[in-house]
Scaffold this motif. Structure first.
Motif, PDB file in Angstrom:
ATOM      1  N   SER A   8       0.722  -1.347  -0.012  1.00 24.19           N
ATOM      2  CA  SER A   8      -0.023   0.270   0.172  1.00 24.19           C
ATOM      3  C   SER A   8       0.370   1.728  -0.040  1.00 24.19           C
ATOM      4  N   SER A   9       1.972   1.522   0.622  1.00 19.37           N
ATOM      5  CA  SER A   9       3.146   2.223   0.806  1.00 19.37           C
ATOM      6  C   SER A   9       3.454   3.043  -0.971  1.00 19.37           C
ATOM      7  N   ASP A  10       3.343   2.395  -1.476  1.00 20.65           N
ATOM      8  CA  ASP A  10       3.985   2.574  -3.048  1.00 20.65           C
ATOM      9  C   ASP A  10       3.117   2.673  -3.793  1.00 20.65           C
ATOM     10  N   LEU A  11       2.128   2.472  -3.318  1.00 23.86           N
ATOM     11  CA  LEU A  11       0.911   2.771  -3.870  1.00 23.86           C
ATOM     12  C   LEU A  11       0.370   4.749  -3.779  1.00 23.86           C
ATOM     13  N   LYS A  12       0.514   5.871  -4.548  1.00 28.38           N
ATOM     14  CA  LYS A  12      -0.123   6.642  -3.792  1.00 28.38           C
ATOM     15  C   LYS A  12      -0.921   7.678  -4.451  1.00 28.38           C
ATOM     16  N   ASP A  13      -1.584   8.376  -4.819  1.00 28.23           N
ATOM     17  CA  ASP A  13      -3.134   9.064  -5.363  1.00 28.23           C
ATOM     18  C   ASP A  13      -2.419   9.070  -6.539  1.00 28.23           C
ATOM     19  N   ASP A  14      -1.538  10.028  -7.345  1.00 25.87           N
ATOM     20  CA  ASP A  14      -1.410  10.351  -8.340  1.00 25.87           C
ATOM     21  C   ASP A  14      -0.589   9.274  -9.439  1.00 25.87           C
ATOM     22  N   GLN A  20      -5.294  -4.429   2.227  1.00 24.21           N
ATOM     23  CA  GLN A  20      -5.783  -5.161   3.778  1.00 24.21           C
ATOM     24  C   GLN A  20      -4.650  -5.213   3.848  1.00 24.21           C
ATOM     25  N   ASP A  21      -4.106  -5.192   5.238  1.00 26.80           N
ATOM     26  CA  ASP A  21      -2.740  -5.516   6.083  1.00 26.80           C
ATOM     27  C   ASP A  21      -1.330  -5.157   5.264  1.00 26.80           C
ATOM     28  N   GLY A  22      -2.120  -3.317   4.864  1.00 31.90           N
ATOM     29  CA  GLY A  22      -1.038  -2.580   3.800  1.00 31.90           C
ATOM     30  C   GLY A  22      -0.841  -3.485   2.131  1.00 31.90           C
ATOM     31  N   MET A  23      -0.982  -4.064   2.210  1.00 31.36           N
ATOM     32  CA  MET A  23      -1.157  -4.761   0.766  1.00 31.36           C
ATOM     33  C   MET A  23      -2.170  -4.511  -0.314  1.00 31.36           C
TER      34      MET A  23
END
Length: 543
Positions: A226-232, A314-317
């Protein structure tokens, strides 16, 4: 003063009583002996013969004895007899090793005898003791080798007994079917055991990698952190040889659509994300997270839609469901255990088929030979490595390493490692250790010869490490170094496999978890129902 030594023996056929000791039946209820040998100090016969303890081990050398076979192959009963002969030889060999140690002990006592010291110089005594110490070390090594041989022989005997039981079960089932017109179906557990043992004997992973079976797609797959997928931003991935792209919609939730524009087949990941829509760089067509085209500049708007996949966070993924079956209502949990902090999340693209990479990750016995310049530097090579696991499960722990490991379908490996400091193990089991390293490996099948690896590392100590600048660069460097030690071997395996070699030709006892993964995957591809897949039911009984 009297010393009493008790030896538990194998069945009676393995030992012939001698007139120099007395024997009595083992109280366990099975055929066997317990031997009581008495060594005295009061001028007995043994003392006169310089403590000749060899009589205690008066077991005849069994020699090579193989049952005669009338055909080309042994039947199950003859094979069972071969395994029994193996154990008989191992018992005899272990007795000889133990006798060697006892005789060496006798020599040490003789050297250290006060009367003998009066006639020998200190240098002579030191030399004799050094020689005896070397002989004793060799004898101890032989004992450990004997223990390993006995364990292997016992495993072989248990396997042969299982073959006999399976043969008897099949013969009984066939006889019942012949006597009754109604076919009787064996119980689910018995059928599963027979099926599992059959596939263990015929495990074959060789030849060019076949296209992935559709049944393997019917699972939730984690594809990004999840941390690698930003809004833009967006993340292009390949999954089962199909290109997809992940991005966040207007509501911030992730979506996954095919990475091909409906207009001129341009890769969408070459474009950009605007207001929760991904824009094609060729003519500006824009798509939402459900695949609907919501904007077509310079032309009349048409009802166009590209493929999309169920996508969840979920779970940061970020998870996707690439199969055609309805998605399962629940996702596997990949969160680190309580008390752990995530220190590194790394993504790599590797040029190997994901099953071969899973085989490697589920095997720890290779560590002291492969990872000699990284985490296993300085490890000793154990005389015996075992993976202990429930009778029906895909998780367990390694012996003698303090490492717990689990394969979590469809492509995840979780491990808990007890450590004292980086690169150093501590204790005999992970539970005995006060500090731990928790690892998650996700092996996404990108294509038949490419894997997308997601690696997450967590610690239950040193929380300040994650706040050190550039620490993530160090973690990535170390992870890549470890992985490269494996890659050169797995890539070589893949080349041999494609040319026809079977990478699972001779599985042994420490290959248990890897074999179970292969049997689980084979069952999925053959269409076995999810609740009947092998090794997916938990059991408290360990084997």
């Amino acid at each position: 003063m009297t010393t009493v030594a008790t030896l538990s023996l194998l069945p009676t056929l393995l030992f012939r009583p001698s007139s120099k000791f007395y024997a009595k039946k083992n109280g366990s209820g099975r055929d066997g002996f317990k031997v009581l040998a008495v060594f005295g100090e009061g001028g007995g016969e043994l003392e006169k013969k310089n403590n000749n303890w060899g009589a205690i081990f008066d077991v005849e050398d069994p020699g090579p004895r193989v049952p005669l076979s009338t055909g080309k192959f042994l039947d199950v009963n003859q094979a069972l007899e071969v395994a029994r002969f193996d154990i008989q030889y191992c018992d005899w060999r272990a007795r000889q090793d133990l006798l060697s140690i006892m005789l060496l002990h006798d020599k040490v006592v003789e050297v250290l005898n006060p009367l003998a010291r009066e006639f020998k110089s200190i240098g002579t005594m030191k030399k004799e003791l050094a020689g005896l110490q070397e002989e004793l070390a060799v004898a101890h090594k032989q004992v450990h080798m004997s223990e390993a041989r006995v364990a292997t022989a016992l495993d072989k005997l248990a396997y042969m007994e299982a073959l006999v039981n399976d043969r008897l079960f099949q013969e009984r089932s066939s006889s019942e079917a012949n006597s009754d017109s109604t076919s009787l179906i064996p119980s689910t557990s018995s059928a599963s055991q027979i099926e599992t043992k059959t596939h263990r004997r015929s495990l074959n992973v060789s030849g060019p990698v076949k296209p992935y079976h559709p049944n393997l797609k019917n699972f939730w797959y984690p594809v990004a952190f999840s941390s690698d997928l930003k809004d833009d931003t967006m993340i292009p991935i390949d999954c089962f040889e199909e290109p997809w792209v992940i991005f966040r919609g207007k509501d911030g939730n992730p979506g996954c659509v095919q990475n091909t524009c409906a207009h001129r087949a341009c890769p969408l990941h070459l474009g950009s994300v605007h207001d929760g829509r991904i824009q094609c760089p060729y003519h500006g067509w824009e798509y939402s997270t459900d695949g609907k085209c919501e904007k077509m500049p310079s032309t009349r708007m048409l009802d166009i839609r590209i493929r999309s996949l169920p996508c969840f966070e979920q779970d940061g993924m970020i998870w996707i469901w690439p199969g055609d079956a309805p998605p399962m209502a629940t996702l596997p949990s990949l969160q680190p255990p309580p008390g752990f902090k995530i220190h590194a999340e790394i993504v790599m693209e590797l040029p190997v088929e994901h099953g071969l990479l899973l085989d490697n990750l589920l095997d720890l016995a290779h560590a002291p030979f492969t990872h000699t310049s990284t985490f296993a530097k300085g490890w000793t090579v154990p005389s015996l490595v075992k993976f202990l696991t429930p009778a029906s499960g895909l998780q367990g722990y390694w012996d003698p390493y303090p490492i717990d490991m689990e394969f979590r379908p469809p492509c995840m490996v979780l491990s808990m490692i007890g450590i004292s400091k980086p690169g150093k193990l501590k204790g005999q089991s992970a539970k005995q250790c006060s500090t731990h390293l928790h690892q998650l490996h996700v092996c996404l099948p990108s294509s038949r010869q490419k894997t997308r690896l997601l690696y997450r590392m967590s610690l239950d100590f040193a929380p300040l490490l994650k706040h050190i600048p550039f620490m993530h660069i160090l973690w990535r460097y170390f992870a890549e170094k470890v992985l490269n030690e494996d890659l050169r071997l797995v890539i070589g395996q893949q080349e041999r496999m494609i040319n026809g070699a079977n990478v699972w030709n001779l599985p042994v006892t420490y290959d248990k978890l890897g074999v179970r993964y292969r049997l689980w995957r084979d069952a999925v591809e053959r269409g076995i129902e999810l609740e009947r897949l092998p090794f997916t039911k938990q059991s408290k009984n360990e084997q």
